[in-house]
Design a protein around this motif. Sequence first.
Motif, PDB file in Angstrom:
ATOM      1  N   GLU A  65       0.460  -1.322  -0.095  1.00  0.00           N
ATOM      2  CA  GLU A  65      -0.055   0.379  -0.180  1.00  0.00           C
ATOM      3  C   GLU A  65       1.069   1.000   0.023  1.00  0.00           C
ATOM      4  OE1 GLU A  65      -3.304   1.724   2.938  1.00  0.00           O
ATOM      5  OE2 GLU A  65      -2.454   0.266   3.220  1.00  0.00           O
ATOM      6  N   GLN A  66       2.053   0.907   0.728  1.00  0.00           N
ATOM      7  CA  GLN A  66       2.839   2.186   1.074  1.00  0.00           C
ATOM      8  C   GLN A  66       3.415   2.935  -0.636  1.00  0.00           C
ATOM      9  OE1 GLN A  66       5.677   2.240   4.196  1.00  0.00           O
ATOM     10  NE2 GLN A  66       6.390   3.804   3.480  1.00  0.00           N
ATOM     11  N   GLY A  67       3.996   1.605  -1.092  1.00  0.00           N
ATOM     12  CA  GLY A  67       4.379   1.501  -2.575  1.00  0.00           C
ATOM     13  C   GLY A  67       3.933   1.866  -3.487  1.00  0.00           C
ATOM     14  N   LEU A  68       2.858   1.806  -3.409  1.00  0.00           N
ATOM     15  CA  LEU A  68       1.703   2.552  -4.357  1.00  0.00           C
ATOM     16  C   LEU A  68       1.257   3.597  -4.410  1.00  0.00           C
ATOM     17  CD1 LEU A  68      -0.557  -0.754  -4.831  1.00  0.00           C
ATOM     18  CD2 LEU A  68       0.573  -0.013  -6.421  1.00  0.00           C
ATOM     19  N   SER A  69       1.694   4.123  -3.023  1.00  0.00           N
ATOM     20  CA  SER A  69       1.418   5.469  -2.933  1.00  0.00           C
ATOM     21  C   SER A  69       3.026   6.578  -3.297  1.00  0.00           C
ATOM     22  CB  SER A  69       0.570   5.902  -1.949  1.00  0.00           C
ATOM     23  OG  SER A  69       1.645   5.796  -0.869  1.00  0.00           O
ATOM     24  N   GLN A  70       4.093   6.040  -3.145  1.00  0.00           N
ATOM     25  CA  GLN A  70       4.559   6.804  -3.107  1.00  0.00           C
ATOM     26  C   GLN A  70       6.252   6.496  -3.897  1.00  0.00           C
ATOM     27  OE1 GLN A  70       5.400   6.197   1.136  1.00  0.00           O
ATOM     28  NE2 GLN A  70       7.242   5.392   1.311  1.00  0.00           N
ATOM     29  N   ASN A  71       5.733   5.200  -4.934  1.00  0.00           N
ATOM     30  CA  ASN A  71       6.919   4.399  -5.340  1.00  0.00           C
ATOM     31  C   ASN A  71       7.296   5.444  -6.533  1.00  0.00           C
ATOM     32  OD1 ASN A  71       7.597   2.957  -7.902  1.00  0.00           O
ATOM     33  ND2 ASN A  71       9.285   2.104  -6.883  1.00  0.00           N
ATOM     34  N   LEU A  72       8.850   5.583  -6.868  1.00  0.00           N
ATOM     35  CA  LEU A  72       9.489   6.914  -7.333  1.00  0.00           C
ATOM     36  C   LEU A  72       9.204   6.194  -8.920  1.00  0.00           C
ATOM     37  CD1 LEU A  72      12.781   7.852  -5.808  1.00  0.00           C
ATOM     38  CD2 LEU A  72      10.613   8.627  -5.666  1.00  0.00           C
ATOM     39  N   ASP A  73       9.357   4.837  -9.606  1.00  0.00           N
ATOM     40  CA  ASP A  73       8.868   5.117 -10.508  1.00  0.00           C
ATOM     41  C   ASP A  73       6.924   4.979 -11.109  1.00  0.00           C
ATOM     42  OD1 ASP A  73      11.378   3.965 -11.610  1.00  0.00           O
ATOM     43  OD2 ASP A  73      10.986   1.680 -10.879  1.00  0.00           O
ATOM     44  N   VAL A  74       6.460   5.119 -10.033  1.00  0.00           N
ATOM     45  CA  VAL A  74       4.816   4.662 -10.347  1.00  0.00           C
ATOM     46  C   VAL A  74       4.705   6.802 -10.237  1.00  0.00           C
ATOM     47  CG1 VAL A  74       2.619   5.449  -8.762  1.00  0.00           C
ATOM     48  CG2 VAL A  74       4.071   3.170  -9.449  1.00  0.00           C
ATOM     49  N   LEU A  75       5.498   7.478  -9.671  1.00  0.00           N
ATOM     50  CA  LEU A  75       5.130   8.888 -10.037  1.00  0.00           C
ATOM     51  C   LEU A  75       6.165   9.755 -11.091  1.00  0.00           C
ATOM     52  CD1 LEU A  75       5.825   9.901  -5.638  1.00  0.00           C
ATOM     53  CD2 LEU A  75       3.960   9.175  -7.056  1.00  0.00           C
ATOM     54  N   GLN A  76       7.174   8.923 -11.161  1.00  0.00           N
ATOM     55  CA  GLN A  76       7.882   9.150 -12.690  1.00  0.00           C
ATOM     56  C   GLN A  76       6.225   8.898 -13.772  1.00  0.00           C
ATOM     57  OE1 GLN A  76      11.603   8.344 -14.058  1.00  0.00           O
ATOM     58  NE2 GLN A  76      11.879   7.292 -11.321  1.00  0.00           N
ATOM     59  N   ALA A  77       5.629   8.070 -13.967  1.00  0.00           N
ATOM     60  CA  ALA A  77       4.791   7.471 -14.485  1.00  0.00           C
ATOM     61  C   ALA A  77       3.900   8.422 -14.891  1.00  0.00           C
ATOM     62  CB  ALA A  77       4.219   5.966 -14.363  1.00  0.00           C
ATOM     63  N   LEU A  78       3.525   8.612 -13.651  1.00  0.00           N
ATOM     64  CA  LEU A  78       2.316   9.547 -13.739  1.00  0.00           C
ATOM     65  C   LEU A  78       2.412  11.246 -14.071  1.00  0.00           C
ATOM     66  CD1 LEU A  78       1.355   9.254  -9.797  1.00  0.00           C
ATOM     67  CD2 LEU A  78      -0.233   8.684 -11.839  1.00  0.00           C
ATOM     68  N   GLU A  79       3.734  11.727 -13.865  1.00  0.00           N
ATOM     69  CA  GLU A  79       4.740  12.955 -14.364  1.00  0.00           C
ATOM     70  C   GLU A  79       4.113  12.779 -16.147  1.00  0.00           C
ATOM     71  OE1 GLU A  79       4.685  15.424 -13.597  1.00  0.00           O
ATOM     72  OE2 GLU A  79       4.427  14.872 -11.371  1.00  0.00           O
ATOM     73  N   ARG A  80       4.224  11.219 -17.200  1.00  0.00           N
ATOM     74  CA  ARG A  80       4.886  11.306 -17.721  1.00  0.00           C
ATOM     75  C   ARG A  80       2.943  12.159 -17.965  1.00  0.00           C
ATOM     76  NH1 ARG A  80       9.357   8.059 -16.852  1.00  0.00           N
ATOM     77  NH2 ARG A  80       8.003   6.220 -16.196  1.00  0.00           N
ATOM     78  N   ILE A  81       2.615  11.424 -18.018  1.00  0.00           N
ATOM     79  CA  ILE A  81       0.776  11.279 -18.071  1.00  0.00           C
ATOM     80  C   ILE A  81       0.573  13.137 -18.356  1.00  0.00           C
ATOM     81  CG2 ILE A  81      -1.678  11.670 -17.282  1.00  0.00           C
ATOM     82  CD1 ILE A  81      -1.242   9.241 -16.000  1.00  0.00           C
ATOM     83  N   ASN A  82       1.269  14.045 -17.335  1.00  0.00           N
ATOM     84  CA  ASN A  82       1.116  15.188 -17.991  1.00  0.00           C
ATOM     85  C   ASN A  82       2.368  15.908 -18.932  1.00  0.00           C
ATOM     86  OD1 ASN A  82      -0.299  15.313 -15.087  1.00  0.00           O
ATOM     87  ND2 ASN A  82       1.788  15.824 -14.176  1.00  0.00           N
ATOM     88  N   GLN A  83       2.942  15.426 -19.154  1.00  0.00           N
ATOM     89  CA  GLN A  83       3.297  15.513 -20.379  1.00  0.00           C
ATOM     90  C   GLN A  83       2.662  14.987 -22.187  1.00  0.00           C
ATOM     91  OE1 GLN A  83       6.917  13.782 -19.892  1.00  0.00           O
ATOM     92  NE2 GLN A  83       7.214  14.190 -18.200  1.00  0.00           N
ATOM     93  N   ALA A  84       2.371  14.061 -21.741  1.00  0.00           N
ATOM     94  CA  ALA A  84       1.267  13.475 -22.779  1.00  0.00           C
ATOM     95  C   ALA A  84       0.068  14.200 -23.507  1.00  0.00           C
ATOM     96  CB  ALA A  84       1.014  11.992 -23.136  1.00  0.00           C
ATOM     97  N   GLN A  85      -0.493  15.407 -22.400  1.00  0.00           N
ATOM     98  CA  GLN A  85      -2.077  15.458 -21.860  1.00  0.00           C
ATOM     99  C   GLN A  85      -1.287  16.746 -22.928  1.00  0.00           C
ATOM    100  OE1 GLN A  85      -2.728  15.868 -18.022  1.00  0.00           O
ATOM    101  NE2 GLN A  85      -4.925  14.066 -18.531  1.00  0.00           N
ATOM    102  N   ALA A  86      -0.250  17.804 -22.574  1.00  0.00           N
ATOM    103  CA  ALA A  86       0.117  18.507 -22.985  1.00  0.00           C
ATOM    104  C   ALA A  86       0.147  18.566 -24.314  1.00  0.00           C
ATOM    105  CB  ALA A  86       1.285  19.013 -22.284  1.00  0.00           C
ATOM    106  N   SER A  87       1.028  17.144 -24.743  1.00  0.00           N
ATOM    107  CA  SER A  87       1.292  17.105 -26.417  1.00  0.00           C
ATOM    108  C   SER A  87       0.045  17.050 -26.640  1.00  0.00           C
ATOM    109  CB  SER A  87       1.944  15.486 -26.315  1.00  0.00           C
ATOM    110  OG  SER A  87       3.428  15.895 -26.077  1.00  0.00           O
TER     111      SER A  87
END
Length: 482
Positions: A65-87
């Motif tokens: 549960e802790q990893g799903l909320s704060q894993n750095l790979d997951v957080l990076q993937a979420l940032e790539r959603i923002n980039q894709a939305q801007a694209s």
Amino acid sequence: MTSIRVAAPLVLLLLSGCVVGPDHTAPRISLPTKFAEGSKASNGDVAMNAWWTAFGDRRLNGYLEQGLSQNLDVLQALERINQAQASVVSAGAGSLPSLDLGSQAERSGSKDIGGNAGALAASTPQTSVSGGLSASWFLDLFGLYRRSKEAALANLDAAYANVDIARLTLLSQVASAYIDVRYYQERIAIAQQNLGSRRETLNLTKLQLEAGAASRLDVVQSEGLVNSTLADIPALETQFRQAAHRIATLLGLPASSLVSELQKRSGGQPVARFNPKSGIPADLIRNRPDIRAAERALAAAVAQVGVAEAQLYPAITLGGSITPSYTKSGAAEAGLLSWSFGPSLSLPIFDGGALRANLSSSESAAREAYLAWKETVLNGVEEVENALAAVARDGRTVSALRATVKSYQEALQLATASYRDGASSLLDVLDAQRQVSTAQANLAQAVQQMAQDYISLNVAVGGGYAVGKTVAPTKVALVVKN
């Protein structure tokens, strides 16, 4: 003339609905109706299936549960959603009208400062103000920007799927590392238990030596087995710490953060208490995020074919500008308003084959994306088949090894008692101790492997990545031929 004026906008309107290039359709693949060692029952949507609770380990549940909320790979993937939305916004902006506004002001003049007005004449100060308003609109007659936006939207879907991939990978890595932690703890406990037993044998041998019933060789052999056990423990402790460090890093923490916490054993090795379900091969198309990501990559590649084809056709841009200006020099004033409006046409005639080559490259990229999707599906099927084959047999291995350990422990007890009575040699005791140690290590490894195979099967079917997720996973309808 009036009819032409009316017809021209209609022609442009009709042309604006023309989009060149192929439309993406759901890819097809032939799959069996069931896995070789599975059932014909579908799993349905397993994204919310918290399969790790089958281990009954609260600490493991908390780490996941802790990893799903704060894993750095997951957080990076979420940032790539923002980039894709801007694209997506950027890709569609080219087809919309653009409007630019600019202005400038200037005051100029000259003054005689040398007292020689005849040499350099002074001028009256002059004020100039000008501005400009320009507008342009690219008529997307052949779908250049519409296909670009279509590709960007597909990439956005892939970005959402990549978040799911990161979450599923995290579940696999944390659970596997936790199983390793408990395995090495079990091995350390076994080694310490065996060390105690072998020290007792050494003490007994020394007593036998003093009584004349044993030789110095027996004592040295017993000491060697004790020292061999002592040598095994540091390596096991190192591997335990490395697995604990791995969990901490996956949780976005410094490596040594969880060592002291994990050293407190809450039980034996984790064993899953539920029977895993594999579903059918067609379930993987819906449940595995890597397959969805590959399908969205295919959709983006197909849209890029339309972009490349649209570049072969004429491009028309409507443009215009309004430029007012005002100048004042002394008592004199002057103003001017200039404007322009008209279409511009760009038609590729000769480019050395570059545009055609770009189209051919895009078509090849789309075919490659389809093959990559197909490979991803088949790899997923293979992973499930492999995990099913292992899970179906792990229980038998563990049961046989439990019986082996029990038999060797009984043999050790008999050999030790016989040695005490002088009816057998020390070699029989030492051999029995080695057999017990080996059997216990094999059992611990088999229990570890059984848990790892359970994890592999649930990850292979795409289970659990949406647990605790606030954004629903992107679902893509695909066609499967059974």
